[in-house]
Each structure stands twice: as C-alpha cells, then as structure tokens.
Write a protein that holds these residues in place. Structure first.
Motif, PDB file in Angstrom:
ATOM      1  N   ALA A  61       7.142  -3.306  -2.491  1.00  0.00           N
ATOM      2  CA  ALA A  61       8.475  -3.486  -1.945  1.00  0.00           C
ATOM      3  C   ALA A  61       8.349  -3.997  -0.514  1.00  0.00           C
ATOM      4  O   ALA A  61       7.398  -3.653   0.202  1.00  0.00           O
ATOM      5  CB  ALA A  61       9.225  -2.154  -1.961  1.00  0.00           C
ATOM      6  N   GLU A  62       9.311  -4.801  -0.109  1.00  0.00           N
ATOM      7  CA  GLU A  62       9.259  -5.367   1.243  1.00  0.00           C
ATOM      8  C   GLU A  62       9.195  -4.275   2.308  1.00  0.00           C
ATOM      9  O   GLU A  62       8.553  -4.450   3.339  1.00  0.00           O
ATOM     10  CB  GLU A  62      10.482  -6.247   1.487  1.00  0.00           C
ATOM     11  N   SER A  63       9.842  -3.174   2.042  1.00  0.00           N
ATOM     12  CA  SER A  63       9.930  -2.097   3.032  1.00  0.00           C
ATOM     13  C   SER A  63       8.590  -1.411   3.307  1.00  0.00           C
ATOM     14  O   SER A  63       8.455  -0.714   4.317  1.00  0.00           O
ATOM     15  CB  SER A  63      10.949  -1.056   2.579  1.00  0.00           C
ATOM     16  N   VAL A  64       7.610  -1.604   2.430  1.00  0.00           N
ATOM     17  CA  VAL A  64       6.321  -0.917   2.614  1.00  0.00           C
ATOM     18  C   VAL A  64       5.155  -1.880   2.773  1.00  0.00           C
ATOM     19  O   VAL A  64       4.020  -1.434   3.001  1.00  0.00           O
ATOM     20  CB  VAL A  64       6.032   0.059   1.452  1.00  0.00           C
ATOM     21  N   LYS A  65       5.414  -3.170   2.674  1.00  0.00           N
ATOM     22  CA  LYS A  65       4.329  -4.150   2.797  1.00  0.00           C
ATOM     23  C   LYS A  65       3.620  -4.006   4.128  1.00  0.00           C
ATOM     24  O   LYS A  65       4.248  -3.864   5.173  1.00  0.00           O
ATOM     25  CB  LYS A  65       4.880  -5.570   2.660  1.00  0.00           C
ATOM     26  N   GLY A  66       2.292  -4.031   4.077  1.00  0.00           N
ATOM     27  CA  GLY A  66       1.491  -3.905   5.281  1.00  0.00           C
ATOM     28  C   GLY A  66       1.229  -2.466   5.696  1.00  0.00           C
ATOM     29  O   GLY A  66       0.410  -2.218   6.587  1.00  0.00           O
ATOM     30  N   ARG A  67       1.915  -1.513   5.048  1.00  0.00           N
ATOM     31  CA  ARG A  67       1.719  -0.108   5.400  1.00  0.00           C
ATOM     32  C   ARG A  67       1.150   0.705   4.236  1.00  0.00           C
ATOM     33  O   ARG A  67       0.396   1.652   4.455  1.00  0.00           O
ATOM     34  CB  ARG A  67       3.051   0.511   5.841  1.00  0.00           C
ATOM     35  N   PHE A  68       1.533   0.357   3.021  1.00  0.00           N
ATOM     36  CA  PHE A  68       1.094   1.088   1.833  1.00  0.00           C
ATOM     37  C   PHE A  68       0.088   0.242   1.051  1.00  0.00           C
ATOM     38  O   PHE A  68       0.185  -0.984   1.016  1.00  0.00           O
ATOM     39  CB  PHE A  68       2.273   1.398   0.916  1.00  0.00           C
ATOM     40  N   THR A  69      -0.849   0.936   0.406  1.00  0.00           N
ATOM     41  CA  THR A  69      -1.834   0.267  -0.445  1.00  0.00           C
ATOM     42  C   THR A  69      -1.962   1.023  -1.758  1.00  0.00           C
ATOM     43  O   THR A  69      -2.245   2.227  -1.752  1.00  0.00           O
ATOM     44  CB  THR A  69      -3.200   0.196   0.246  1.00  0.00           C
ATOM     45  N   ILE A  70      -1.764   0.310  -2.858  1.00  0.00           N
ATOM     46  CA  ILE A  70      -1.950   0.902  -4.176  1.00  0.00           C
ATOM     47  C   ILE A  70      -3.317   0.484  -4.697  1.00  0.00           C
ATOM     48  O   ILE A  70      -3.767  -0.641  -4.472  1.00  0.00           O
ATOM     49  CB  ILE A  70      -0.827   0.466  -5.147  1.00  0.00           C
ATOM     50  N   SER A  71      -3.981   1.409  -5.386  1.00  0.00           N
ATOM     51  CA  SER A  71      -5.271   1.100  -5.991  1.00  0.00           C
ATOM     52  C   SER A  71      -5.444   1.986  -7.218  1.00  0.00           C
ATOM     53  O   SER A  71      -4.689   2.943  -7.414  1.00  0.00           O
ATOM     54  CB  SER A  71      -6.414   1.325  -4.993  1.00  0.00           C
ATOM     55  N   ARG A  72      -6.432   1.658  -8.021  1.00  0.00           N
ATOM     56  CA  ARG A  72      -6.682   2.463  -9.213  1.00  0.00           C
ATOM     57  C   ARG A  72      -8.172   2.512  -9.498  1.00  0.00           C
ATOM     58  O   ARG A  72      -8.926   1.593  -9.138  1.00  0.00           O
ATOM     59  CB  ARG A  72      -5.928   1.901 -10.417  1.00  0.00           C
ATOM     60  N   ASP A  73      -8.559   3.593 -10.157  1.00  0.00           N
ATOM     61  CA  ASP A  73      -9.930   3.768 -10.604  1.00  0.00           C
ATOM     62  C   ASP A  73      -9.853   4.078 -12.096  1.00  0.00           C
ATOM     63  O   ASP A  73      -9.535   5.216 -12.484  1.00  0.00           O
ATOM     64  CB  ASP A  73     -10.607   4.905  -9.829  1.00  0.00           C
ATOM     65  N   ASN A  74     -10.102   3.085 -12.911  1.00  0.00           N
ATOM     66  CA  ASN A  74      -9.957   3.271 -14.353  1.00  0.00           C
ATOM     67  C   ASN A  74     -10.996   4.232 -14.923  1.00  0.00           C
ATOM     68  O   ASN A  74     -10.770   4.850 -15.960  1.00  0.00           O
ATOM     69  CB  ASN A  74     -10.016   1.931 -15.070  1.00  0.00           C
ATOM     70  N   ALA A  75     -12.119   4.369 -14.241  1.00  0.00           N
ATOM     71  CA  ALA A  75     -13.145   5.324 -14.692  1.00  0.00           C
ATOM     72  C   ALA A  75     -12.679   6.768 -14.501  1.00  0.00           C
ATOM     73  O   ALA A  75     -13.139   7.667 -15.209  1.00  0.00           O
ATOM     74  CB  ALA A  75     -14.447   5.088 -13.953  1.00  0.00           C
ATOM     75  N   LYS A  76     -11.773   6.956 -13.545  1.00  0.00           N
ATOM     76  CA  LYS A  76     -11.273   8.302 -13.252  1.00  0.00           C
ATOM     77  C   LYS A  76      -9.843   8.506 -13.736  1.00  0.00           C
ATOM     78  O   LYS A  76      -9.241   9.557 -13.476  1.00  0.00           O
ATOM     79  CB  LYS A  76     -11.337   8.577 -11.749  1.00  0.00           C
ATOM     80  N   ASN A  77      -9.278   7.497 -14.410  1.00  0.00           N
ATOM     81  CA  ASN A  77      -7.880   7.572 -14.882  1.00  0.00           C
ATOM     82  C   ASN A  77      -6.930   7.957 -13.749  1.00  0.00           C
ATOM     83  O   ASN A  77      -6.017   8.784 -13.928  1.00  0.00           O
ATOM     84  CB  ASN A  77      -7.745   8.593 -16.022  1.00  0.00           C
ATOM     85  N   THR A  78      -7.122   7.350 -12.608  1.00  0.00           N
ATOM     86  CA  THR A  78      -6.375   7.737 -11.427  1.00  0.00           C
ATOM     87  C   THR A  78      -5.825   6.503 -10.700  1.00  0.00           C
ATOM     88  O   THR A  78      -6.537   5.498 -10.565  1.00  0.00           O
ATOM     89  CB  THR A  78      -7.254   8.548 -10.471  1.00  0.00           C
ATOM     90  N   VAL A  79      -4.604   6.642 -10.224  1.00  0.00           N
ATOM     91  CA  VAL A  79      -4.006   5.637  -9.357  1.00  0.00           C
ATOM     92  C   VAL A  79      -3.678   6.302  -8.026  1.00  0.00           C
ATOM     93  O   VAL A  79      -3.334   7.492  -7.994  1.00  0.00           O
ATOM     94  CB  VAL A  79      -2.748   5.003 -10.006  1.00  0.00           C
ATOM     95  N   TYR A  80      -3.812   5.534  -6.957  1.00  0.00           N
ATOM     96  CA  TYR A  80      -3.625   6.057  -5.609  1.00  0.00           C
ATOM     97  C   TYR A  80      -2.537   5.267  -4.883  1.00  0.00           C
ATOM     98  O   TYR A  80      -2.284   4.097  -5.184  1.00  0.00           O
ATOM     99  CB  TYR A  80      -4.918   5.949  -4.814  1.00  0.00           C
ATOM    100  N   LEU A  81      -1.951   5.922  -3.901  1.00  0.00           N
ATOM    101  CA  LEU A  81      -1.058   5.231  -2.976  1.00  0.00           C
ATOM    102  C   LEU A  81      -1.412   5.713  -1.572  1.00  0.00           C
ATOM    103  O   LEU A  81      -1.127   6.863  -1.221  1.00  0.00           O
ATOM    104  CB  LEU A  81       0.408   5.506  -3.281  1.00  0.00           C
ATOM    105  N   GLN A  82      -2.060   4.844  -0.818  1.00  0.00           N
ATOM    106  CA  GLN A  82      -2.375   5.133   0.575  1.00  0.00           C
ATOM    107  C   GLN A  82      -1.187   4.709   1.415  1.00  0.00           C
ATOM    108  O   GLN A  82      -0.775   3.546   1.370  1.00  0.00           O
ATOM    109  CB  GLN A  82      -3.628   4.373   1.013  1.00  0.00           C
TER     110      GLN A  82
END
Length: 120
Positions: A61-82
């Motif tokens: 979303a425009e409101s979070v660009k540059g501040r939030f980072t989404i990532s995932r680790d498929n080996a751990k079945n986990t998604v993150y939001l920094q």
C-alpha cells in the motif's frame, strides 16, 4: 486443519519497529500467495502488503511503502512483515491472509489478528 498464527504485535513508540510473523499449517503454503491486511474500527480492512507464492512479486500500500517489508520462508511455512518508522496511523489489528485462485474460484484463509498500537 488450516491454521494461520500471527505473533509479534504489541505497543511501540512512534518511529519504532516491529516484526510480525505468521506461521501457516494445514495447507501447501508454498503454493499460496500471502498477504498482510489491517483494520481499525473506523476503516474497512486494508491490504498492506502482498507476496506471491515464490516471492517473485511484492506489492505494498502507498501508505507503507519504504517503511514495511514483506518476506516469506517457504521452508518454515512463515510470512513476515517488518515494520519500521511506525506512525500512530499504523495502529490497527493486523491479519495474515493466504490466498489462492483455483479454477476461477478464490480461496482465502485468515489468521486471528494481532494488535499493533503505535503511541507515545
């Protein structure tokens, strides 16, 4: 049994950081796109960040660009939001969502939500 379990929420001061995690089980995680949504009592649920099944495409979303980072680790079945440089307007309940379109039909799973409060 499908489960999406979020963790990492809490109270943080403006300018601070938090990392949300969402651990998935009960479905083939690596085939599903993953999203983070947020909602407040005053607003409709808002898509914050999304990542495709292989991580090849990410959107914010425009409101979070540059501040939030989404990532995932498929080996751990986990998604993150920094989440960095948090603002009071980021205060919301954050939900993890798994999404897949199969034969023209949309399938969605949701976590229970985790509260983020940004306040001094």
């Amino acid at each position: 049994q499908v489960q999406l379990v979020e963790s990492g929420g809490g109270l943080v001061q403006p300018g601070g950081s938090l990392r949300l995690s969402c651990v998935a089980s009960g479905f083939p995680f690596s085939y599903w796109a993953m999203n983070w949504y947020r909602q407040t009592p005053e607003k409709e649920r808002e898509l914050v960040a999304s990542i495709t099944s292989d991580g090849g495409e990410i959107n914010y979303a425009e409101s979070v660009k540059g501040r939030f980072t989404i990532s995932r680790d498929n080996a751990k079945n986990t998604v993150y939001l920094q989440m960095n440089s948090l603002k009071p307007e980021d205060t919301a309940v954050y939900y993890c969502n798994a999404h897949r379109r199969i034969f023209l039909r949309n399938y969605d799973y949701w976590g229970q939500g985790t509260q983020i409060t940004v306040s001094s």
